[in-house]
Design an enzyme around this catalytic site. Structure first.
Site, PDB file in Angstrom:
ATOM      1  N   SER A 240     -30.711 -17.301  67.310  1.00  0.00           N
ATOM      2  CA  SER A 240     -30.484 -18.326  68.404  1.00  0.00           C
ATOM      3  C   SER A 240     -30.388 -19.449  67.585  1.00  0.00           C
ATOM      4  O   SER A 240     -29.332 -19.952  67.114  1.00  0.00           O
ATOM      5  CB  SER A 240     -31.747 -18.337  69.408  1.00  0.00           C
ATOM      6  OG  SER A 240     -31.579 -19.084  70.406  1.00  0.00           O
ATOM      7  N   HIS A 241     -31.463 -20.580  68.169  1.00  0.00           N
ATOM      8  CA  HIS A 241     -31.090 -21.922  67.793  1.00  0.00           C
ATOM      9  C   HIS A 241     -31.661 -22.211  66.247  1.00  0.00           C
ATOM     10  O   HIS A 241     -31.505 -23.139  65.659  1.00  0.00           O
ATOM     11  CB  HIS A 241     -32.027 -22.889  68.650  1.00  0.00           C
ATOM     12  CG  HIS A 241     -33.205 -22.332  68.792  1.00  0.00           C
ATOM     13  ND1 HIS A 241     -33.887 -21.233  69.437  1.00  0.00           N
ATOM     14  CD2 HIS A 241     -34.639 -22.825  68.189  1.00  0.00           C
ATOM     15  CE1 HIS A 241     -35.057 -21.073  69.408  1.00  0.00           C
ATOM     16  NE2 HIS A 241     -35.416 -21.988  68.579  1.00  0.00           N
TER      17      HIS A 241
ATOM     18  N   ASP B 166     -26.356 -23.268  72.109  1.00  0.00           N
ATOM     19  CA  ASP B 166     -27.090 -23.165  70.866  1.00  0.00           C
ATOM     20  C   ASP B 166     -26.454 -22.025  70.101  1.00  0.00           C
ATOM     21  O   ASP B 166     -25.467 -21.340  70.578  1.00  0.00           O
ATOM     22  CB  ASP B 166     -28.462 -22.711  71.313  1.00  0.00           C
ATOM     23  CG  ASP B 166     -28.830 -21.343  71.926  1.00  0.00           C
ATOM     24  OD1 ASP B 166     -27.798 -21.177  72.659  1.00  0.00           O
ATOM     25  OD2 ASP B 166     -29.878 -20.614  71.529  1.00  0.00           O
TER      26      ASP B 166
ATOM     27  N   ASP C 226     -26.612 -18.934  69.820  1.00  0.00           N
ATOM     28  CA  ASP C 226     -26.096 -17.615  70.468  1.00  0.00           C
ATOM     29  C   ASP C 226     -25.637 -17.675  72.005  1.00  0.00           C
ATOM     30  O   ASP C 226     -25.498 -16.818  72.882  1.00  0.00           O
ATOM     31  CB  ASP C 226     -27.109 -16.466  70.484  1.00  0.00           C
ATOM     32  CG  ASP C 226     -28.489 -17.025  71.065  1.00  0.00           C
ATOM     33  OD1 ASP C 226     -28.618 -18.099  71.292  1.00  0.00           O
ATOM     34  OD2 ASP C 226     -29.223 -16.197  71.569  1.00  0.00           O
TER      35      ASP C 226
ATOM     36  N   ASP D 105     -27.088 -19.013  74.787  1.00  0.00           N
ATOM     37  CA  ASP D 105     -27.902 -18.938  75.861  1.00  0.00           C
ATOM     38  C   ASP D 105     -28.638 -20.219  76.522  1.00  0.00           C
ATOM     39  O   ASP D 105     -29.126 -20.491  77.347  1.00  0.00           O
ATOM     40  CB  ASP D 105     -28.912 -17.942  75.718  1.00  0.00           C
ATOM     41  CG  ASP D 105     -29.708 -18.068  74.784  1.00  0.00           C
ATOM     42  OD1 ASP D 105     -29.703 -18.780  73.864  1.00  0.00           O
ATOM     43  OD2 ASP D 105     -30.583 -16.948  74.496  1.00  0.00           O
ATOM     44  N   ARG D 106     -28.654 -21.215  75.255  1.00  0.00           N
ATOM     45  CA  ARG D 106     -29.099 -22.478  75.952  1.00  0.00           C
ATOM     46  C   ARG D 106     -28.054 -23.544  76.358  1.00  0.00           C
ATOM     47  O   ARG D 106     -27.034 -23.628  76.095  1.00  0.00           O
ATOM     48  CB  ARG D 106     -30.144 -23.265  74.780  1.00  0.00           C
ATOM     49  CG  ARG D 106     -31.177 -22.458  74.284  1.00  0.00           C
ATOM     50  CD  ARG D 106     -32.011 -23.120  73.269  1.00  0.00           C
ATOM     51  NE  ARG D 106     -33.078 -21.999  72.938  1.00  0.00           N
ATOM     52  CZ  ARG D 106     -34.159 -22.430  72.304  1.00  0.00           C
ATOM     53  NH1 ARG D 106     -34.311 -24.029  72.153  1.00  0.00           N
ATOM     54  NH2 ARG D 106     -35.059 -21.609  71.986  1.00  0.00           N
TER      55      ARG D 106
ATOM     56  N   LYS E 220     -30.934 -16.218  79.657  1.00  0.00           N
ATOM     57  CA  LYS E 220     -30.467 -17.522  80.042  1.00  0.00           C
ATOM     58  C   LYS E 220     -28.721 -17.809  79.700  1.00  0.00           C
ATOM     59  O   LYS E 220     -28.354 -17.003  78.715  1.00  0.00           O
ATOM     60  CB  LYS E 220     -31.201 -18.406  79.358  1.00  0.00           C
ATOM     61  CG  LYS E 220     -31.624 -18.463  78.000  1.00  0.00           C
ATOM     62  CD  LYS E 220     -32.464 -19.304  77.316  1.00  0.00           C
ATOM     63  CE  LYS E 220     -32.786 -19.262  76.110  1.00  0.00           C
ATOM     64  NZ  LYS E 220     -33.612 -18.414  75.623  1.00  0.00           N
TER      65      LYS E 220
HETATM   66  C1  VG1 Z   1     -38.626 -20.641  72.318  1.00  0.00           C
HETATM   67  C2  VG1 Z   1     -38.596 -21.279  73.581  1.00  0.00           C
HETATM   68  C3  VG1 Z   1     -38.507 -20.177  74.589  1.00  0.00           C
HETATM   69  C4  VG1 Z   1     -37.341 -19.586  74.461  1.00  0.00           C
HETATM   70  C5  VG1 Z   1     -37.345 -18.785  73.127  1.00  0.00           C
HETATM   71  C6  VG1 Z   1     -36.017 -17.837  72.872  1.00  0.00           C
HETATM   72  O1  VG1 Z   1     -39.639 -19.903  72.266  1.00  0.00           O
HETATM   73  O2  VG1 Z   1     -39.839 -22.048  73.562  1.00  0.00           O
HETATM   74  O3  VG1 Z   1     -38.527 -21.069  75.765  1.00  0.00           O
HETATM   75  O4  VG1 Z   1     -37.142 -18.209  75.514  1.00  0.00           O
HETATM   76  O5  VG1 Z   1     -37.246 -19.792  72.090  1.00  0.00           O
HETATM   77  O6  VG1 Z   1     -34.820 -18.755  72.851  1.00  0.00           O
HETATM   78  P1  VG1 Z   1     -40.905 -20.051  71.056  1.00  0.00           P
HETATM   79  O7  VG1 Z   1     -41.624 -18.801  71.164  1.00  0.00           O
HETATM   80  O8  VG1 Z   1     -40.539 -20.531  69.731  1.00  0.00           O
HETATM   81  O9  VG1 Z   1     -41.743 -21.115  72.132  1.00  0.00           O
HETATM   82  V1  VG1 Z   1     -33.375 -18.500  72.160  1.00  0.00           V
HETATM   83  O10 VG1 Z   1     -32.401 -19.542  72.623  1.00  0.00           O
HETATM   84  O11 VG1 Z   1     -33.756 -17.214  71.382  1.00  0.00           O
HETATM   85  O12 VG1 Z   1     -32.843 -17.287  72.364  1.00  0.00           O
HETATM   86 CO    CO Z   2     -30.561 -18.905  71.966  1.00  0.00          CO
END
Ligand code: VG1
Ligand code: CO
Length: 542
Positions: A112-113, A276, A278, A280-281, A375
């Site tokens: 992800s991010h 981000d 992947d 989804d954000r 998302k």
């Molecule tokens: C973080 C965010 C959460 C989100 C998760 C995955 O988790 O706070 O809201 O769903 O990342 O996002 P954490 O446990 O680090 O607070 V991402 O864009 O993987 O797919």
């Molecule tokens: Co993501």
């Protein structure tokens, strides 16, 4: 030919908020990825002959693991794998593909991010046949399996060509390489008023979309520029790179500061957005106004009926617990259900499947709807564009009018990253132990009304998820929430979420950190953040 390979378990393969995330060198250990993928397959039942979607965000190591996953899917008896060309599939596009093709599930390779590259992060997650992240029951079963695994199955064949759109066969299994964008773009066209958005762009509306060298680049190019007629150059950093150009593909005010600065500057376009790693954000910024993800959720929900896909209204709204209560006020006014879930998209799946919620969101820049089970960054951007096109007002006007109607929820998140795990655990332990004694006490002139460790009772399947974050509620509705991140790959990340509701429109233009200063101080008084972490200030403020 199929081989069974002897292996030894690793003890650190517990999936977090969104799959298994580790540094690339960890994933490169012998059999590490193989063990986890086999553990996923071993926790599933009944996939013989069925379809599996495979794709990722294009980060370093993506292509290698895609080849491994294809060979293991063949050896384990899947009938077909559907792979995004070049190994690319955004998380929401993968979710859509699973649903559209009625696949058994999907493997998404992403962190992800988190940053990418030979020494940065990699991740594997499994999505079920509804297109959504594996529910906790399944991730628990996968983790249990990683602890006892002693062999995995893999087919021996040459690397499959994943760069040509075609269906071939390997190891007795069909390998279908698909355009990662086409189905997704078609879905977006079915939800939004593309004609209205096209007219808006033709009329001179200007936007900036920053793909942050991550997966949404090709999607944004195709949808915004080719299908909606936004000028060439609307999308920036649109070539996915294995290391995201050395940046964090995290669309927030730190890592997308250049976008923020541009949107606040004299030559700002009408609308700015970013996504981000992947896809989804989403980050959305109006000309001269930043829109917090919590506010964006509320505003999208309040205006969703302006888009064709949502003209029948919403069935309900869901948000993660730390997300601000702005959306609650919209749900209340609409007379629809409001659900508060733990952090992580997997908790929205049941509500969406049961038709109890239409729109969901998280404070961490995630918004989505029942069109997929993840998302969806571009979806949120397109819904904003649809609303802007229909209302014919600036984003700033829409935001200030929303606040005037519903009040403003001042909101901020402070992250303390890479804190030593023992220190972070000690903070949480001490705080948990004194939760019961907090109500009634006064801190910085405010009285604590309630304090607990959030437990979620899923209204659909009755499952209970405990210890999902500590919430401290003050009289008057302000609150602070503390929890440890489940996506980091080194040490612990402490997240402090702070929220204050302000009904008075004359007090809607205070600087956010200033508006929340007392609460931020109170959180430190109560939880001893600075003393426990040894930090004077958070690493990231969003
Ligand atoms: C973080 C965010 C959460 C989100 C998760 C995955 O988790 O706070 O809201 O769903 O990342 O996002 P954490 O446990 O680090 O607070 V991402 O864009 O993987 O797919
Ligand atoms: Co993501």
């Amino acid at each position: 030919m199929t081989r069974t390979v002897e292996t030894k378990p690793y003890d650190d393969q517990k999936p977090g908020t969104s799959g298994l995330r580790k540094k690339v060198p960890v994933f490169q250990q012998e059999n590490y990825a193989e063990n986890f993928i086999q553990s996923i397959f071993d926790a599933l039942d009944g996939f013989a002959g069925k379809d599996l979607v495979i794709g990722g965000d294009g980060r370093y190591f993506n292509r290698e693991v895609i080849q491994i996953a294809i060979r293991m899917a063949a050896a384990n008896g899947f009938g077909r794998v559907i792979v995004g060309k070049g190994g690319i599939l955004s998380t929401p596009a993968a979710s859509h593909l699973i649903r559209k093709r009625k696949a058994f599930g999907g493997i998404i390779l992403s962190a992800s991010h988190n940053p990418g590259g030979p020494h940065e992060d990699f991740g594997i997650k499994y999505n079920a046949d509804n297109g959504g992240p594996a529910p906790e029951k399944l991730t628990d079963a996968i983790f249990a399996r990683t602890k006892t695994i002693s062999r995995y199955r893999i087919a021996d064949f040459d690397p499959v060509d994943i760069d040509t759109i075609a269906t071939t066969s390997a190891g007795g299994m069909a390998v279908e390489v698909v355009d990662p964008v086409a189905d997704y773009a078609e879905l977006m066209e079915s939800l939004f008023d593309f004609d209205a958005i096209r007219r808006m762009f033709a009329g001179g509306f200007r936007m900036r979309f920053d793909a942050m060298h991550a997966v949404t680049g090709p999607y944004a190019k195709e949808i915004l520029e080719h299908r909606l007629g936004a000028p060439d150059g609307t999308s920036r950093n649109y070539h996915p790179l294995p290391d995201f150009g050395g940046h964090h593909p995290d669309p927030n005010l730190v890592h997308a500061k250049h976008l923020y600065d541009e949107m606040m500057g004299p030559d700002a376009p009408d609308f700015g957005a970013a996504s981000d790693g992947d896809g989804d954000r989403n980050l959305v910024i109006g000309k001269g106004i930043f829109i917090t993800p919590s506010d964006s959720l509320a505003m999208l929900a309040a205006n969703a009926h302006l888009a064709p896909g949502y003209k029948a209204g919403l069935k309900g709204i869901a948000r993660s617990m730390p997300t601000s209560g702005a959306a609650d006020r919209v749900a209340e006014k609409m007379g629809v259900g409001m659900y508060e879930t733990p952090t992580g998209w997997k908790f929205f799946g049941n509500l969406l499947d049961a038709g109890m919620a239409t729109i969901c969101g998280e404070e961490s820049a995630g918004t989505g709807s029942d069109h997929v089970r993840e998302k969806d960054g571009l979806w949120a951007v397109l819904l904003w564009l649809n609303i802007l096109a229909v209302r014919g007002e600036s984003a700033k006007d829409i935001v200030t009018k929303h606040w005037a109607t519903y009040g403003r929820n001042y909101y901020s998140r402070h992250d303390y990253e890479e804190v030593e795990s023992e220190r972070a655990n000690a903070l949480v332990g001490v705080l948990r132990a004194k939760l019961k004694s907090l109500p009634g006490t006064r801190v910085r002139g405010m009285t604590i009304a309630a304090a607990d460790d959030f437990a979620y009772h899923d209204p659909v399947d009755g499952s209970v998820s405990e210890h999902q974050g500590i919430r401290i509620l003050f009289e008057g509705g302000s609150r602070v929430v503390l929890r440890l991140s489940g996506t980091g790959t080194s040490g612990a990340t402490l997240r402090l979420y702070v929220e204050r509701y302000e009904p008075d429109p004359d007090r809607h233009d205070i600087d956010t950190q200033e508006a929340l200063a007392d609460l931020i101080g109170a959180a430190d008084d109560i939880a001893g953040i600075r003393s426990h972490t040894g930090r004077d200030a958070p690493s990231v403020i969003t």
